[in-house]
Write a protein that holds these residues in place. Structure first.
Motif, PDB file in Angstrom:
ATOM      1  N   ILE A 227      -8.094  11.037  -3.073  1.00 14.77           N
ATOM      2  CA  ILE A 227      -7.084  10.320  -3.865  1.00 14.77           C
ATOM      3  C   ILE A 227      -6.685  11.144  -5.085  1.00 14.77           C
ATOM      4  O   ILE A 227      -5.489  11.298  -5.393  1.00 14.77           O
ATOM      5  CB  ILE A 227      -7.633   8.937  -4.278  1.00 14.77           C
ATOM      6  N   GLN A 228      -7.668  11.696  -5.788  1.00 13.21           N
ATOM      7  CA  GLN A 228      -7.366  12.483  -6.991  1.00 13.21           C
ATOM      8  C   GLN A 228      -6.570  13.740  -6.662  1.00 13.21           C
ATOM      9  O   GLN A 228      -5.656  14.129  -7.397  1.00 13.21           O
ATOM     10  CB  GLN A 228      -8.676  12.863  -7.688  1.00 13.21           C
ATOM     11  N   LEU A 229      -6.890  14.401  -5.528  1.00 12.72           N
ATOM     12  CA  LEU A 229      -6.157  15.604  -5.147  1.00 12.72           C
ATOM     13  C   LEU A 229      -4.719  15.266  -4.758  1.00 12.72           C
ATOM     14  O   LEU A 229      -3.797  16.035  -5.048  1.00 12.72           O
ATOM     15  CB  LEU A 229      -6.884  16.305  -3.999  1.00 12.72           C
TER      16      LEU A 229
ATOM     17  N   VAL B 134     -16.072  11.315  -1.711  1.00 14.02           N
ATOM     18  CA  VAL B 134     -15.099  12.027  -0.876  1.00 14.02           C
ATOM     19  C   VAL B 134     -13.767  11.288  -0.898  1.00 14.02           C
ATOM     20  O   VAL B 134     -12.702  11.901  -1.085  1.00 14.02           O
ATOM     21  CB  VAL B 134     -15.623  12.168   0.563  1.00 14.02           C
ATOM     22  N   PHE B 135     -13.818   9.978  -0.710  1.00 11.98           N
ATOM     23  CA  PHE B 135     -12.572   9.201  -0.749  1.00 11.98           C
ATOM     24  C   PHE B 135     -11.877   9.359  -2.098  1.00 11.98           C
ATOM     25  O   PHE B 135     -10.650   9.539  -2.173  1.00 11.98           O
ATOM     26  CB  PHE B 135     -12.865   7.714  -0.481  1.00 11.98           C
TER      27      PHE B 135
ATOM     28  N   VAL C 197       0.835  -1.196   0.000  1.00 11.78           N
ATOM     29  CA  VAL C 197       0.000   0.000   0.000  1.00 11.78           C
ATOM     30  C   VAL C 197       0.875   1.253   0.000  1.00 11.78           C
ATOM     31  O   VAL C 197       1.880   1.331   0.711  1.00 11.78           O
ATOM     32  CB  VAL C 197      -0.972  -0.008   1.196  1.00 11.78           C
ATOM     33  N   ASP C 198       0.481   2.259  -0.793  1.00 14.89           N
ATOM     34  CA  ASP C 198       1.271   3.484  -0.932  1.00 14.89           C
ATOM     35  C   ASP C 198       0.748   4.627  -0.066  1.00 14.89           C
ATOM     36  O   ASP C 198       1.478   5.591   0.183  1.00 14.89           O
ATOM     37  CB  ASP C 198       1.249   3.940  -2.400  1.00 14.89           C
ATOM     38  N   ARG C 199      -0.475   4.522   0.353  1.00 16.28           N
ATOM     39  CA  ARG C 199      -1.056   5.595   1.150  1.00 16.28           C
ATOM     40  C   ARG C 199      -2.314   5.071   1.834  1.00 16.28           C
ATOM     41  O   ARG C 199      -2.893   4.054   1.403  1.00 16.28           O
ATOM     42  CB  ARG C 199      -1.399   6.803   0.286  1.00 16.28           C
ATOM     43  N   CYS C 200      -2.713   5.762   2.865  1.00 14.94           N
ATOM     44  CA  CYS C 200      -3.929   5.347   3.582  1.00 14.94           C
ATOM     45  C   CYS C 200      -4.791   6.571   3.882  1.00 14.94           C
ATOM     46  O   CYS C 200      -4.287   7.687   4.052  1.00 14.94           O
ATOM     47  CB  CYS C 200      -3.593   4.602   4.865  1.00 14.94           C
ATOM     48  N   ILE C 201      -6.092   6.337   3.896  1.00 14.21           N
ATOM     49  CA  ILE C 201      -7.054   7.365   4.314  1.00 14.21           C
ATOM     50  C   ILE C 201      -7.580   6.951   5.678  1.00 14.21           C
ATOM     51  O   ILE C 201      -8.076   5.834   5.849  1.00 14.21           O
ATOM     52  CB  ILE C 201      -8.212   7.495   3.312  1.00 14.21           C
TER      53      ILE C 201
END
Length: 589
Positions: A120-122, A115-116, A98-102
């Motif tokens: 990710i897009q931003l 929203v999720f 995994v490269d990132r987490c919310i």
């Protein structure tokens, strides 16, 4: 190359300020935790880890059919940091690359898959390592963290949340504005403040009850108080009766003289205003309600004596005892004592009793002022000729009648054509004077259904719109300050059903009327089929033994309603009933 994203949903707390698990609170038909878990799972190519702690069994059960990974935090009481660490470890175990987490919370009902995806897009477009959600002049969860911050997240301690870490890196942080993220649920007030849509029947009742204004008091002349509830204690200004009084026609005497032949020395009718004195060895003729002469302590019934030719009496009552047939002074109520307590219903007997002790006015819980606003170009008054496409207006008649049954007579009504400006003006005028406004018609989703938008434009705060029931699904409820606004469907049957189920119950509470259990269990005489998904309220007749669903259940039909004395309730998840089934009914009277 597409970066791999994981979502951590924190749901381990015990909701101490709420008093029950917020994770399981229903919003628009499903528990909050299930709602946000479902939203997270719809984001393409993500892994979702849900961290639970308090209430593990019911919360785990709510996620039973979900594909999320559930991680239990046994140390949830030590603070939010422990849940972040448990969730990140679970995420890395399930998706090592995994490269990132919310990091998201379970109690933000308007956080969804969009929203999720925006976070990710931003992150992709800005190159920032931290993307937070902005609302109401601040920012917070959900927050996206690049994997370069994973070690820092693992080192959080105690009650520290991820925001503390994000605050330390303003140059690597960007905000995604999303105002609806301001809604979260920490208290019951937070929950009721949510703008609910398409809710359950009991949820609607709870929300309405939460927003009821405190009862208002008013002073009424005693004859006008029938049906109201006393709001203040009534103290007797004087003793009633104010003198010892005969309770029947007979003879007043001294009990010690009952064995003697006693001369009748006087006659005392009711209404006598002069004091009489009875001496030993005498009696006086006395009538019901008359004041007892001084010296007398007993009255013998006229049927229990023998009157001689010389106007003396011989008592023939072996059962006579001291004080018989005498109403002592203050026996009804003593001066300065409590005559009636708050909460007493002003029945005819209560009014008679207070009149009997000299009371002329009382303080009661006031009936609210109600204004009915009818909408629709097609409506015409009874007694006029109908043109093609027109119908007689009946809602004001039935609603005013139902209000009178509750003891509410101060009701105004007005008819407004399907015009937003006219409706806005009418609603503003009604809100200036009335305590409760009933908007009838125009609450659905048609091109000419303006009511909800106009109400919001008048400053009415929506608390819910649409209920999972039939009839009456489009019901709207909102408030402006302490004024209640109900948007009832225009179909007469729907409007009346919503009035009985929600409006009447609210008005009864405002007036402090005694609570009645209108919902009772009985058996149905007929089979009725329905699809699960909506609670059905069927027009029905209860004969004291069983209930019969009536014909013409359509929402515009009133013919069967005129014969109904109850509503047969078929719950949301049921598929109907068969003859002989045990069912619940809601009594209308």
């Amino acid at each position: 190359m597409t970066k791999q994203t994981g979502i951590i949903i924190l749901a381990a707390g015990n909701s101490s300020r709420l008093g029950l698990p917020k994770q399981l609170l229903e919003f628009e038909g499903e528990p909050l935790l299930k709602r946000i878990s479902r939203a997270a799972m719809t984001v393409p190519d993500v892994s979702v880890s849900v961290v639970i702690g308090a209430y593990p069994d019911p919360i785990h059960a709510a996620l039973q059919n979900s594909k999320v990974s559930v991680a239990i935090n046994p140390h949830w009481m030590a603070g939010l940091s422990t849940s972040i660490i448990v969730g990140l470890k679970d995420l890395l175990k399930n998706q090592p690359q995994v490269d990132r987490c919310i990091i998201s919370l379970c109690d933000q009902p308007f956080v969804d898959q969009h929203v999720f995806q925006q976070l990710i897009q931003l992150a992709d477009s800005s190159g920032k390592g931290i993307v937070a959600t902005g609302f109401s002049g601040t920012w917070g969860a959900p927050v996206l963290f690049d994997k370069k911050y994973f070690d820092n997240l693992m080192q959080l301690e105690g009650r520290q949340g991820a925001k503390k870490l994000a605050e330390q890196h303003p140059d690597d942080r960007i905000i995604f504005p999303y105002e609806a993220a301001k809604y979260d649920v920490d208290t019951q007030e937070d929950y009721f403040r949510l703008p609910h849509q398409f809710i359950g029947v009991q949820q609607a009742r709870d929300i309405i009850h939460h927003y009821l204004p405190p009862p208002r008091e008013e002073r009424l002349a005693l004859p006008d108080a029938l049906g109201y509830i006393l709001s203040q204690t009534v103290i007797a200004a004087q003793a009633i009766p104010g003198f010892a009084q005969s309770s029947m026609d007979g003879y007043a005497l001294r009990f010690a003289d009952m064995a003697l032949e006693l001369p009748v020395v006087d006659k005392i009718p009711a209404g006598t205003t002069t004091t009489r004195t009875l001496h030993s060895g005498q009696t006086m003729r006395i009538y019901t309600g008359a004041p007892l002469p001084l010296g007398a302590d007993t009255v013998v019934m006229q049927e229990k004596v023998r009157l001689t030719e010389t106007n003396t009496i011989l008592i023939q009552d072996d059962a006579l005892t001291l004080g018989d047939n005498v109403r002592p002074a203050g026996s009804e109520v003593e001066a300065g004592s409590i005559a009636m307590l708050p909460g007493t219903t002003m029945t005819p007997a209560a009014i008679g009793y207070l009149a009997n002790i000299g009371c002329i006015e009382v303080m009661v819980y006031a009936a609210p002022l109600v204004h009915i606003i009818l909408t629709g170009d097609e409506l015409r008054s009874s007694g006029t000729a109908l043109c093609y496409g027109e119908v007689y207006e009946s809602n004001s008649h039935q609603l005013k009648a139902a209000l009178r049954q509750l003891g509410i007579y101060k009701v105004e009504s007005s008819h407004v054509r399907d015009d937003k400006n006219l409706l806005h003006s009418a609603l503003e005028g009604a809100l200036e004077k009335a305590d409760v406004v009933l908007l009838v018609g125009g609450v659905s989703v048609g091109d000419y259904d303006y009511v909800v938008d106009v109400a919001k434009g008048c400053g009415v705060k929506q608390h819910f719109h649409r209920i999972r029931q039939k009839p009456g699904k489009p019901l709207f409820f909102g408030t402006r300050e302490q004024k209640l606004v109900f948007g009832l469907p225009g179909n007469p049957s729907s409007a009346l059903t919503c009035f009985y189920l929600y409006v009447a119950a609210a008005l009864e509470r405002i007036m402090q009327l005694p609570e009645r259990n209108r919902c009772i269990k009985t058996h149905t005489t007929r089979t009725y089929s329905k699809k699960p998904g909506l609670t059905h309220f069927l027009k029905a007749h209860y004969d004291g033994h069983a209930v019969e669903p009536l014909h013409a259940q359509e929402s515009y039909r009133l013919q069967s309603y005129a014969q109904a004395n109850c509503l047969l309730i078929l719950e949301e998840d049921s598929d109907g009933c068969v003859a002989g089934d045990e069912v619940f009914i809601h009594l209308l009277t």
